[in-house]
Design an enzyme around this catalytic site. Structure first.
Site, mmCIF file in Angstrom:
data_model
loop_
_atom_site.group_PDB
_atom_site.id
_atom_site.type_symbol
_atom_site.label_atom_id
_atom_site.label_comp_id
_atom_site.label_asym_id
_atom_site.label_seq_id
_atom_site.Cartn_x
_atom_site.Cartn_y
_atom_site.Cartn_z
ATOM 1 N N LYS A 1 -19.491 -2.921 8.868
ATOM 2 C CA LYS A 1 -18.913 -3.936 8.163
ATOM 3 C C LYS A 1 -17.387 -4.078 8.728
ATOM 4 C CE LYS A 1 -22.528 -5.182 5.625
ATOM 5 N NZ LYS A 1 -23.008 -6.432 6.181
ATOM 6 N N SER B 1 -19.621 -9.682 6.156
ATOM 7 C CA SER B 1 -19.004 -8.240 6.202
ATOM 8 C C SER B 1 -18.940 -7.710 5.073
ATOM 9 C CB SER B 1 -17.455 -8.485 6.870
ATOM 10 O OG SER B 1 -16.819 -7.125 6.976
ATOM 11 N N TYR C 1 -22.113 3.214 6.825
ATOM 12 C CA TYR C 1 -22.168 1.474 6.565
ATOM 13 C C TYR C 1 -20.959 0.940 6.700
ATOM 14 C CZ TYR C 1 -22.354 -2.426 3.346
ATOM 15 O OH TYR C 1 -22.231 -3.664 2.550
ATOM 16 N N THR D 1 -26.942 -6.574 -5.533
ATOM 17 C CA THR D 1 -28.114 -6.721 -4.958
ATOM 18 C C THR D 1 -29.211 -5.653 -4.484
ATOM 19 O OG1 THR D 1 -27.320 -6.077 -2.823
ATOM 20 C CG2 THR D 1 -26.668 -8.354 -3.312
ATOM 21 N N ASN E 1 -26.089 -12.255 7.818
ATOM 22 C CA ASN E 1 -26.181 -11.534 6.602
ATOM 23 C C ASN E 1 -26.964 -10.323 6.590
ATOM 24 O OD1 ASN E 1 -25.966 -11.576 3.474
ATOM 25 N ND2 ASN E 1 -28.427 -11.815 4.034
ATOM 26 N N ILE F 1 -27.843 -11.819 -1.240
ATOM 27 C CA ILE F 1 -26.774 -12.698 -0.986
ATOM 28 C C ILE F 1 -27.376 -13.931 0.120
ATOM 29 C CG2 ILE F 1 -24.568 -12.992 0.352
ATOM 30 C CD1 ILE F 1 -23.716 -10.252 -0.738
ATOM 31 N N ASP G 1 -37.145 -8.609 12.988
ATOM 32 C CA ASP G 1 -36.060 -7.512 12.751
ATOM 33 C C ASP G 1 -34.950 -7.669 13.665
ATOM 34 O OD1 ASP G 1 -36.343 -3.895 12.599
ATOM 35 O OD2 ASP G 1 -34.658 -5.334 12.734
HETATM 36 C C1 RM4 Z 1 -20.183 -2.897 -0.562
HETATM 37 C C2 RM4 Z 1 -19.386 -2.129 -1.622
HETATM 38 C C3 RM4 Z 1 -20.043 -2.147 -2.801
HETATM 39 C C4 RM4 Z 1 -21.515 -1.590 -2.778
HETATM 40 C C5 RM4 Z 1 -22.145 -2.409 -1.426
HETATM 41 C C6 RM4 Z 1 -23.442 -1.783 -1.237
HETATM 42 O O1 RM4 Z 1 -19.581 -3.015 0.604
HETATM 43 O O2 RM4 Z 1 -18.975 -0.966 -1.266
HETATM 44 O O3 RM4 Z 1 -19.526 -1.280 -3.637
HETATM 45 O O4 RM4 Z 1 -22.393 -1.672 -3.844
HETATM 46 O O5 RM4 Z 1 -21.522 -2.320 -0.332
#
Ligand code: RM4
Length: 278
Positions: free
Chosen positions: A184, A166, A180, A215, A106, A21, A79
């Site tokens: 976000k 996000s 994760y 990605t 990003n 992205i 980093d």
């Molecule tokens: C996004 C979402 C997508 C996942 C990516 C890595 O927030 O969960 O489904 O493919 O993360």
């Protein structure tokens, strides 16, 4: 004919800008006349990604040389989880191009993992990169923008636009993304609070919420045909996203002309996934 010049004369920094992205946004910003400094980790694989990005930037410049709208690409390794990276990236952009108009935070990681066996090191690394990194970069960008003269009134009088990448995962859970999704959600909340804190400085802060976009973050996850078919079946537009699907929304949020009264907003770019509970 797609429009150009929407970010003419601006300067942007984009973290994680050599792949996915971030790369798609960098190329579109360049095409819209914006100078761009991309951040990357400086790893061996980044050299190849950077060479590819520079080739595409060169092709843009050749194609649009007449228009004179294409921006200049530069880069700096670092980093984002290192508190020094954000300030260094801002200093580099200002030293090269004279000011900072747009910051796209990003950079992020997402290694899918089962919650019951999730290691503390992966939790910590994900938080440090996705959330701490966003804080350091956004604060450094905001400090520079707040110290700059505002744009001319005719161009909206703003001092800058900050975009936090996000995710749809800020709004919903992910069974193998418990480390994760909170980061976000944190990036979304950071943009909301920064919008309040920085509004008096004429700095706009908004969040982009990609859905399932192909990605390197989900290469492995979407390599499973069943998972890919399941996701595609849930998306009203019938396909998972391409990083280029985020480029236009990122131009919208960066441009005072297009979104001068938009701050604290969250823009889902998910093909309709979030609203489809079937
Ligand atoms: C996004 C979402 C997508 C996942 C990516 C890595 O927030 O969960 O489904 O493919 O993360």
């Amino acid at each position: 004919m797609s429009p150009t010049g929407l970010l003419r004369g601006k300067t942007a920094i984009i973290t994680g800008g050599t792949t996915g992205i971030g790369r798609a946004i960098a190329l579109e910003y360049l095409r819209q006349g914006c100078n761009v400094v991309v951040n990357h980790l400086g790893l061996a694989r980044d050299a190849g990604h950077l060479a590819s990005l520079e080739r595409e930037a060169g092709a843009l410049a050749e194609a649009a040389a007449a228009a004179g709208d294409v921006g200049v690409l530069d880069h700096l390794a670092g980093d984002v989880s290192d508190p020094a990276t954000g300030p260094a990236l801002v200093r580099h952009a200002v030293a090269r191009f004279g000011r900072l108009d747009v910051c796209v935070s990003n950079a992020g990681i997402c290694e899918f993992a089962e919650f019951l066996t999730l290691g503390g090191d992966l939790w910590a690394r994900t938080v440090r990169t996705n959330l701490d990194g966003a804080f350091y970069v956004v604060q450094a960008a905001a400090q520079q923008m707040a110290a700059q003269a505002p744009a001319p009134a005719a161009e909206g009088g703003g001092r800058g636009a900050i975009i936090g990448v996000s995710s749809i995962s800020a709004l919903v859970g992910g069974g193998r993304q418990a480390h994760y999704t909170p980061t976000k959600a944190g990036v979304l909340s950071l943009m909301q609070s920064c919008a309040v804190a920085l509004g008096p400085h004429a700095i706009r802060c908004n969040a982009l919420l990609p859905g399932t976009v192909r990605t390197q973050l989900n290469d492995a996850d979407l390599a499973d045909p069943a998972k890919r078919a399941y996701m595609e079946g849930r998306i009203p537009l019938g396909r998972t996203g391409d990083p280029r699907d985020l480029a236009g929304p990122a131009v919208f949020l960066a441009s005072d002309y297009l979104s001068g009264y938009v701050t604290g907003a969250q823009l889902l770019v998910d093909g309709g996934l979030f609203v489809n509970l079937q």
